[in-house]
Design a protein around this motif. Structure first.
Motif, short mmCIF file in Angstrom:
data_model
loop_
_atom_site.label_atom_id
_atom_site.label_comp_id
_atom_site.label_asym_id
_atom_site.label_seq_id
_atom_site.Cartn_x
_atom_site.Cartn_y
_atom_site.Cartn_z
N GLU A 112 38.81 -34.49 -14.30
CA GLU A 112 39.11 -35.92 -14.33
C GLU A 112 40.53 -36.20 -14.82
O GLU A 112 41.25 -37.00 -14.24
N HIS A 113 40.97 -35.52 -15.91
CA HIS A 113 42.30 -35.80 -16.43
C HIS A 113 43.38 -35.32 -15.45
O HIS A 113 44.46 -35.92 -15.36
N GLU A 114 43.09 -34.26 -14.69
CA GLU A 114 44.04 -33.76 -13.69
C GLU A 114 44.12 -34.74 -12.51
O GLU A 114 45.21 -34.98 -11.98
N LYS A 115 42.98 -35.30 -12.14
CA LYS A 115 42.97 -36.30 -11.07
C LYS A 115 43.80 -37.52 -11.46
O LYS A 115 44.59 -38.04 -10.67
N GLU A 116 43.60 -37.97 -12.68
CA GLU A 116 44.32 -39.16 -13.14
C GLU A 116 45.82 -38.90 -13.20
O GLU A 116 46.61 -39.78 -12.85
N PHE A 117 46.19 -37.72 -13.66
CA PHE A 117 47.62 -37.40 -13.75
C PHE A 117 48.23 -37.34 -12.35
O PHE A 117 49.32 -37.87 -12.11
N LEU A 118 47.55 -36.68 -11.42
CA LEU A 118 48.04 -36.59 -10.05
C LEU A 118 48.14 -37.98 -9.42
O LEU A 118 49.14 -38.32 -8.77
N LEU A 119 47.14 -38.81 -9.66
CA LEU A 119 47.14 -40.17 -9.13
C LEU A 119 48.29 -40.98 -9.71
O LEU A 119 48.96 -41.73 -9.01
N LEU A 120 48.53 -40.80 -11.00
CA LEU A 120 49.64 -41.49 -11.66
C LEU A 120 50.97 -41.11 -11.02
O LEU A 120 51.83 -41.95 -10.76
N MET A 121 51.13 -39.82 -10.73
CA MET A 121 52.38 -39.33 -10.16
C MET A 121 52.63 -39.88 -8.76
O MET A 121 53.73 -40.33 -8.44
N ILE A 122 51.62 -39.86 -7.90
CA ILE A 122 51.86 -40.25 -6.51
C ILE A 122 51.78 -41.75 -6.29
O ILE A 122 52.17 -42.24 -5.23
N SER A 123 51.28 -42.50 -7.29
CA SER A 123 51.22 -43.96 -7.14
C SER A 123 52.42 -44.65 -7.78
O SER A 123 52.47 -45.88 -7.83
N MET A 124 53.39 -43.86 -8.29
CA MET A 124 54.60 -44.46 -8.84
C MET A 124 55.36 -45.23 -7.77
O MET A 124 55.24 -44.93 -6.58
N PRO A 125 56.15 -46.23 -8.17
CA PRO A 125 56.95 -46.98 -7.18
C PRO A 125 57.85 -46.05 -6.39
O PRO A 125 58.33 -45.05 -6.91
N ARG A 126 58.09 -46.39 -5.13
CA ARG A 126 58.95 -45.60 -4.27
C ARG A 126 60.03 -46.51 -3.67
O ARG A 126 59.77 -47.66 -3.33
N SER A 127 61.22 -45.97 -3.55
CA SER A 127 62.31 -46.70 -2.92
C SER A 127 63.10 -45.72 -2.05
O SER A 127 62.68 -44.59 -1.84
N SER A 128 64.26 -46.15 -1.57
CA SER A 128 65.05 -45.30 -0.68
C SER A 128 66.50 -45.75 -0.67
O SER A 128 66.82 -46.86 -1.10
N LYS A 129 67.36 -44.90 -0.15
CA LYS A 129 68.77 -45.25 -0.01
C LYS A 129 68.92 -46.47 0.89
O LYS A 129 69.75 -47.35 0.62
N GLN A 130 68.13 -46.53 1.97
CA GLN A 130 68.24 -47.66 2.89
C GLN A 130 67.86 -48.96 2.21
O GLN A 130 68.50 -50.01 2.42
N GLU A 131 66.83 -48.94 1.37
CA GLU A 131 66.44 -50.15 0.64
C GLU A 131 67.53 -50.55 -0.35
O GLU A 131 67.78 -51.75 -0.56
#
Length: 258
Positions: free
Chosen positions: A58-77
């Motif tokens: 469970e704690h590994e799932k939450e950590f992985l979820l936290l990592m991939i659900s972080m905000p994302r942006s880009s050079k074009q944005e």
């Protein structure tokens, strides 16, 4: 796949990301959030991440979820925002310069309340003062390499808190000053600003990295264009504007390739 699992385990054990303090909100369906978030990853990575998530504790799932659900942006944005908000960005720069006391550099960032985590709005503020060369040194000042020394560095301050108030008093700022800066940043669709010889404005965080504008007072010289155009951390955009990417503890350390 084993490499991803090992990486997640190492990150969880070393960074921990305030694991005891940061929790997902009770109304969050973590499995549904993972299903949505994993689609933002490159296609060749999804299968491995899904396998690690499904097999993890469970704690590994939450950590992985936290990592991939972080905000994302880009050079074009980053570029699009500058073209859409050029006037507001330049106003932010000029008005902020008026607020920072002479011989000081002040960096401030506003982190909004999270919609998925139990974290409220927080403010990071760092204050530096030009070193007095004639003053006898006690040997305990923390110095930068530009002749400034650290007055204070404060992360995760709560708005309206006594701790924040004390920090602001050191540069004669008030809660009204904070509200003014926050509005200027919002108008420019940005999240942070640092004064100095060159004003550095944070546009958005992306994973553990961050996209910035470096706004110079004058159009860059040929030498400056060469210096601030390494294709990794800096990209000369035009006139007096340089794009910057700051990598985090993990993840990309340079601008994405075309």
């Amino acid at each position: 796949m084993k490499q991803i699992a090992i990486l997640i385990a190492l990150l969880y054990s070393t960074l921990n990301l305030k694991a005891q303090e940061v929790k997902f909100r009770d109304n969050i369906d973590k499995d549904s959030l993972f299903t949505i978030s994993v689609q933002k990853l490159p296609e060749h990575m999804r299968e491995e991440y899904i396998k690690v998530y499904n097999e993890g504790k469970e704690h590994e799932k939450e950590f992985l979820l936290l990592m991939i659900s972080m905000p994302r942006s880009s050079k074009q944005e980053l570029i699009t925002n500058y073209e859409n908000k050029k006037s507001e960005i330049l106003t932010l720069k000029s008005e902020y310069q008026k607020l920072v006391p002479k011989n000081y550099i002040v960096e401030i960032e506003f982190e909004p309340e999270s919609k998925i985590l139990t974290t409220n709005e927080e403010i990071t503020i760092k204050i530096y003062k030009k070193k007095d060369e004639e003053k006898n040194s006690e040997g305990n000042e923390v110095e930068r390499n530009d002749g400034f020394e650290v007055v204070s560095q404060n992360w995760n301050l709560k708005p309206e808190s006594k701790e924040l108030e004390d920090v602001l008093l050191s540069i004669n700022w008030t809660s009204q000053t904070i509200s003014e800066i926050k509005k200027l940043l919002k108008d420019a669709n940005c999240i942070s600003i640092e004064s100095g010889m060159t004003t550095t404005i944070g546009y958005a965080r992306s994973g553990m990295g961050k996209y910035f504008y470096k706004v110079f007072d004058e159009i860059l010289t040929s030498e400056q264009k060469e210096e601030y155009n390494d294709g990794c951390q800096y990209i000369f955009y035009k006139e007096n504007i340089v794009l910057e990417f700051g990598g985090g503890a993990i993840g990309p350390q340079c601008f994405e390739r075309e």
